[in-house]
Structures are given as C-alpha cells and as structure tokens.
Design a protein around this motif. Structure first.
Motif, PDB file in Angstrom:
ATOM      1  N   ASN A   6       0.825  -1.209   0.000  1.00 37.00           N
ATOM      2  CA  ASN A   6       0.000   0.000   0.000  1.00 37.00           C
ATOM      3  C   ASN A   6       0.860   1.259   0.000  1.00 37.00           C
ATOM      4  O   ASN A   6       0.553   2.224  -0.706  1.00 37.00           O
ATOM      5  CB  ASN A   6      -0.939   0.008   1.206  1.00 37.00           C
ATOM      6  N   LEU A   7       1.922   1.244   0.814  1.00 40.00           N
ATOM      7  CA  LEU A   7       2.807   2.413   0.870  1.00 40.00           C
ATOM      8  C   LEU A   7       3.564   2.602  -0.442  1.00 40.00           C
ATOM      9  O   LEU A   7       3.804   3.736  -0.862  1.00 40.00           O
ATOM     10  CB  LEU A   7       3.792   2.289   2.041  1.00 40.00           C
ATOM     11  N   SER A   8       3.942   1.501  -1.092  1.00 37.54           N
ATOM     12  CA  SER A   8       4.628   1.627  -2.385  1.00 37.54           C
ATOM     13  C   SER A   8       3.683   2.241  -3.426  1.00 37.54           C
ATOM     14  O   SER A   8       4.097   3.059  -4.253  1.00 37.54           O
ATOM     15  CB  SER A   8       5.157   0.273  -2.863  1.00 37.54           C
ATOM     16  N   PRO A  57      -8.219  15.556  -7.275  1.00 33.30           N
ATOM     17  CA  PRO A  57      -8.518  15.363  -5.846  1.00 33.30           C
ATOM     18  C   PRO A  57      -7.273  15.062  -5.000  1.00 33.30           C
ATOM     19  O   PRO A  57      -7.108  15.622  -3.916  1.00 33.30           O
ATOM     20  CB  PRO A  57      -9.486  14.171  -5.839  1.00 33.30           C
ATOM     21  N   VAL A  58      -6.372  14.196  -5.495  1.00 32.93           N
ATOM     22  CA  VAL A  58      -5.172  13.838  -4.723  1.00 32.93           C
ATOM     23  C   VAL A  58      -4.292  15.056  -4.519  1.00 32.93           C
ATOM     24  O   VAL A  58      -3.836  15.339  -3.411  1.00 32.93           O
ATOM     25  CB  VAL A  58      -4.356  12.720  -5.440  1.00 32.93           C
ATOM     26  N   SER A  59      -4.066  15.822  -5.607  1.00 33.17           N
ATOM     27  CA  SER A  59      -3.212  17.017  -5.522  1.00 33.17           C
ATOM     28  C   SER A  59      -3.801  18.039  -4.556  1.00 33.17           C
ATOM     29  O   SER A  59      -3.076  18.655  -3.768  1.00 33.17           O
ATOM     30  CB  SER A  59      -3.054  17.653  -6.911  1.00 33.17           C
ATOM     31  N   ALA A  60      -5.128  18.224  -4.626  1.00 31.08           N
ATOM     32  CA  ALA A  60      -5.800  19.198  -3.752  1.00 31.08           C
ATOM     33  C   ALA A  60      -5.619  18.831  -2.283  1.00 31.08           C
ATOM     34  O   ALA A  60      -5.249  19.680  -1.454  1.00 31.08           O
ATOM     35  CB  ALA A  60      -7.285  19.260  -4.096  1.00 31.08           C
ATOM     36  N   THR A 352     -11.054   1.782  -0.223  1.00 31.03           N
ATOM     37  CA  THR A 352     -11.322   0.764  -1.253  1.00 31.03           C
ATOM     38  C   THR A 352     -11.661   1.395  -2.605  1.00 31.03           C
ATOM     39  O   THR A 352     -11.225   0.918  -3.644  1.00 31.03           O
ATOM     40  CB  THR A 352     -12.484  -0.156  -0.821  1.00 31.03           C
ATOM     41  N   SER A 353     -12.432   2.513  -2.587  1.00 31.71           N
ATOM     42  CA  SER A 353     -12.845   3.135  -3.855  1.00 31.71           C
ATOM     43  C   SER A 353     -11.799   4.101  -4.406  1.00 31.71           C
ATOM     44  O   SER A 353     -11.738   4.327  -5.616  1.00 31.71           O
ATOM     45  CB  SER A 353     -14.185   3.860  -3.683  1.00 31.71           C
ATOM     46  N   ASN A 354     -11.001   4.725  -3.522  1.00 30.89           N
ATOM     47  CA  ASN A 354      -9.952   5.661  -3.965  1.00 30.89           C
ATOM     48  C   ASN A 354      -8.613   5.340  -3.301  1.00 30.89           C
ATOM     49  O   ASN A 354      -8.062   6.162  -2.553  1.00 30.89           O
ATOM     50  CB  ASN A 354     -10.346   7.107  -3.609  1.00 30.89           C
ATOM     51  N   TRP A 359      -3.688   6.350  -0.023  1.00 33.53           N
ATOM     52  CA  TRP A 359      -2.281   6.059   0.255  1.00 33.53           C
ATOM     53  C   TRP A 359      -1.347   7.133  -0.296  1.00 33.53           C
ATOM     54  O   TRP A 359      -0.269   7.363   0.267  1.00 33.53           O
ATOM     55  CB  TRP A 359      -1.913   4.670  -0.289  1.00 33.53           C
ATOM     56  N   GLY A 360      -1.773   7.809  -1.364  1.00 36.61           N
ATOM     57  CA  GLY A 360      -0.978   8.925  -1.895  1.00 36.61           C
ATOM     58  C   GLY A 360      -0.884  10.057  -0.890  1.00 36.61           C
ATOM     59  O   GLY A 360       0.178  10.670  -0.714  1.00 36.61           O
TER      60      GLY A 360
END
Length: 503
Positions: A6-8, A57-60, A352-354, A359-360
């Motif tokens: 998950n971390l990778s 979304p991740v960047s925000a 599970t969905s994102n 993890w990012g």
C-alpha cells in the motif's frame, strides 16, 4: 506485506511531478501562514478551497494537508523569535523558546522545534498508515445507528476538549447544527429556515461560513490590536545546530511528546493544541537534570516536547477523517469540504474506492515533512524578514483574495455579503471568548447526523430503541454520556480549566 504494498502505491502517486509540486506549495504556504501571526491553517485552507476546484482530488488534498502540518512548523518560528505564537498550538513553545532566543540560543531552539517536528511527523504518519486499514474494516460494519452515535460522541468530545467555557463550546456546537439545517429538506423537498431568501434554499455554503468566521473574523480581530504590540526580532540567528548535551536532553522529550501527540491527535476537538499543552505539563513534572535550566527560563525540553506533540497530533488527526469520515477538528472539517467538492464521500469506503488518494495522501506526508526541514532551518532569515511587513499592507490582499475565492465558487455576489456578515459574527465570538471551531464541526456533522438519524429510524420503522439495542451504538452513546458526566464533576472541571492556562 499489505502495508508495504500500500505504501509503495502511495509513494508512486506522491512522487509524480504534479503532486510533489503541490506538496511543496502546501508546505511553503503552511510555513508562511504559520510565521505570520493572526493567520492560521483554518483561515488559509478556507480561503484556498475554491482554488482546489480545478485540481485533481489527490493534488488538492496533498496541498491542503501540507498547509496544515506546515503551519505547525511555522508557528514555532514566531513563538521563539518574537514571543508571539503564529499558530494556537505553538502557544506553549513561547514559554521556553523565547527565553532561549533572549539568551542568544535562538538557533538551537529553532533546530529543536524543527527536528522534533520532523521526527514526530514521521512517526505520526507511520501510526496513521498502520492503524487506518484495521479501523476502516471496523467502520465497514457500522450502520446508520452506529454512525449517528459516533457523531454524537465526536461532538461531545469536541465540547469537552475545546478550550474555555463548556457552555460556550456547547452553544457553538448547537449554533453549527442549526446553521447546517438551513436549506431544502432532502426528503420532502421543502425549503426550511430560508426566510424566503432564494439564495438560502440550497443551504449556507460551507466555504462562506469557514472563510467568514475564521478568515475575516481573524482579520478584524488583528486590526483591532495596535501595530506597536508586534515585536520584531532584530538579532541574528547563529549556531543553529544543537550541542550534544542539548540532544541528550531533548531526545527523551521528543519521544514523550510524539507518543502523547499521536494518541491525543485522534481525539475530537483539537488534538494538536491539547497535546502541546499536555506534553509541556509532563515535561515540567519530569525531574530536572543537574545544570538544566528551570522551565520558563529557556529549557530546550520545553521547546522539543510541545513541538513534537503538536506535529504528531496533526498527522494522526487524519485517522478518524480517513477511516470513519468524522472530522476531529476544524481543519479536518475543511478537508471534508474539499473531498465533498470532488464528489468523494469521506469514510471507510475511501480506502477501497480511492486507494490512490488514500495512500498517496499518507505517503505525501513523509515527503512534506522532509520538505519542511529544508524550508524552515536554512531559510530562517527570510521568515524573520516577513515579520517586519506591516499588517495594514497584508490584510487588503487577504480580504480581496477571500472575496474572489468566495465569488468564484457559485458566481454569486450574495455569498460575498454572507462572508462579510460571518466575519462580523466571528469577531463577536473572539470578543466573547467563544472558540468557533466547534461551530464548524457542528455545521459539517449536522446534516450528516440528520441523514443517519432518519435512515436508522426508517430501517427500524420509527423505533427509537434501535440506538440502545444495537451493541456498538449503545456503547458509543454510553461513552458520550460518561464523558459529559465526568467533565462536569467539580474536580475534573477545575483540572480542565487549569490545563488550558498558559502560565
């Protein structure tokens, strides 16, 4: 093995050029607003919510998270150099940090804050990565009744752990819940509490409330203070690296502060603030070594412990947000707002969905903590120069930026007037000594609580006993009642009030 995989995945997401850039921007902005007294992470994240519309979304979320824990770093700079906490959780750092600066040891004090923050941030992120997946699995077994009971417990916890009067904190929660009810009833489609104002039929915009109360309210409060009250550091910071003796004293304090912050950060109401007070109290009760300065006179442990605690607390406060969808403090409530903007429902299904987002975000915290060490210690001269900028030049730019941000969310000038109104309300709260963070929690959780309450009653065909016959729900409600009863006991109430007294 799952954790490593998950971390990778998380690091593969966080190490993209775009996400690294936004992590850096978040950390830089966080440090900047931490350094500038009067601007906290809540106000800044509230101002920047409209900007996140155009981002991934991740960047925000990586940028907003960077602002949060970056402010914990930056707040210590003004606490040490100017005797003025840039951030509420740096209040305790003032006591010994400024005394170290007066003794010509500003460098080691800043290094102790930076190293303690980096260590605690890394450990806090590791705790988040380890405990989030099992908690998510538990959360998936929750039904509407359990979620309603959990939110009741969260709001009671926010009241108990809010600094100041219990009655005022409770009033703020209730006011937040009432504001959350404004708009159209999702079941009947009838407008309620809108007073025939068309703009209110969709409810009060979350950005408007957050930006008004925390952004404009803080600006008005700062303008009410005399400019001469701001003390400017004129000395030079030399010899940043602590001595071997300093390391020997501060390392155990960092361990204790990190452990305490990691545990208290999960609690609702303000884990980073509470943990810094608690860490300092524990250090004061720990016996002084021979030759060690008393606390309040420049003891390096008085800087390392609270700074470690507030950074560990800021990292672990993501646990209830990412696993249960429950924001434990005002900043996490804003993060819920940011996730909602991008059509992401906070809660156990996020993992599970994102998985990329989940993890990012966690992996980006390690990267962000490394960036903050580079930003804070070598560039200390630049941050000192910023403190000399007159506030009268800063606030018009902040007001304009807020107004543009609010207007851009709905292209509606009514929202600008609403922000102005909430700004005045925020200033009144400050003058009355009311902490506005519980209001934001009530505002966010109110509509969610109503939805879960209705679902639970729909499933049970109107039988209210569903909340006490289901074991998890009954346990959570019992814990909420117990917490309220304990804190109202005279002895506990007195101790609670003493815990938030600075010295």
């Amino acid at each position: 093995m799952d954790l490593i995989q998950n971390l990778s995945l998380g690091f593969s997401v966080a190490f993209t050029a775009q996400n690294l850039l936004y992590a850096f921007v978040g950390c830089l902005l966080g440090t900047l607003i931490g350094v500038l007294p009067g601007l906290g992470p809540v106000a800044t994240i509230a101002m920047l919510l409209p900007v996140t519309y155009g981002l991934e979304p991740v960047s925000a979320l990586i940028m907003l998270a960077g602002i949060y824990y970056g402010a914990q770093y930056g707040g210590s700079t003004t606490a040490i150099l100017v005797n003025l906490p840039g951030e509420s959780s740096s209040v305790v750092t003032v006591l010994d940090g400024y005394q170290m600066a007066r003794r010509g040891r500003a460098g080691p004090a800043l290094a102790a804050a930076g190293i303690g923050s980096f260590f605690a941030g890394c450990v806090g992120t590791l705790v988040l990565a380890a405990f989030a997946p099992p908690l998510t699995e538990v959360a998936l077994s929750f039904g509407p009744a359990e979620y309603f009971a959990l939110m009741i417990l969260g709001l009671i916890g926010a009241v108990v752990l809010a600094s100041g009067s219990l009655i005022k904190a409770l009033a703020m929660i209730v006011l937040g819940l009432l504001l959350g009810l404004v708009g159209t009833d999702i079941n009947s489609g009838v407008a309620r509490f809108s007073f025939d104002v068309p703009e209110l039929t969709d409810g009060i915009n979350f950005v408007v409330v957050a930006m008004g109360i925390f952004g404009y309210g803080e600006i008005i409060a700062n303008l009410a203070q005399d400019e001469s009250e701001r003390e400017v550091f004129t000395g030079k910071v030399t010899g940043i690296f602590p001595t071997a003796e300093d390391f020997k004293r501060m390392f155990p304090a960092m361990i204790r502060g990190t452990a305490l912050g990691s545990a208290l950060g999960i609690l609702p109401g303000g884990g980073a603030l509470l943990s810094s007070f608690a860490a300092y109290t524990i250090e004061k009760k720990t016996k002084l070594k021979p030759g060690e300065l008393p606390f309040g006179q420049g003891n390096i442990r008085g800087v390392a412990a609270p700074e470690s605690a507030n950074n560990a607390g800021s990292q672990t406060s993501f646990i209830p947000l990412l696993t249960l969808g429950i924001p434990p403090n005002a900043v996490m409530a804003l993060m819920v707002g940011a996730m909602t903007i991008h059509n992401i429902q906070p809660g156990p299904q996020v993992m599970t969905s994102n998985p990329d987002l989940f993890w990012g975000l966690i992996a980006s915290m390690w990267i962000g903590n490394a960036m903050l060490i580079i930003l804070n210690l070598p560039l200390i001269g630049m941050w000192i120069k910023l403190l000399t900028v007159p506030y009268k030049w800063l606030y018009p730019a902040i007001v304009l930026f807020c107004a543009i941000g609010v207007f851009s969310t709905n292209n509606n000038s009514f929202d600008i007037w609403m922000v102005a109104a909430f700004g005045l309300i925020g200033y009144v709260f400050i003058k009355l000594g009311c902490e506005p963070a519980p209001l934001l929690l009530g505002f966010i959780l109110g509509p969610m609580m109503e939805e879960y309450l209705r679902r639970a009653l729909l499933i049970s065909r109107g039988d209210w006993s569903v909340f006490v016959t289901r074991p998890i729900s009954a346990s959570l409600l019992a814990a909420a009642v117990l917490l309220l009863v304990i804190v109202l006991l005279p002895a506990v109430k007195k101790k609670r009030e003493e815990a938030f007294v600075e010295e």
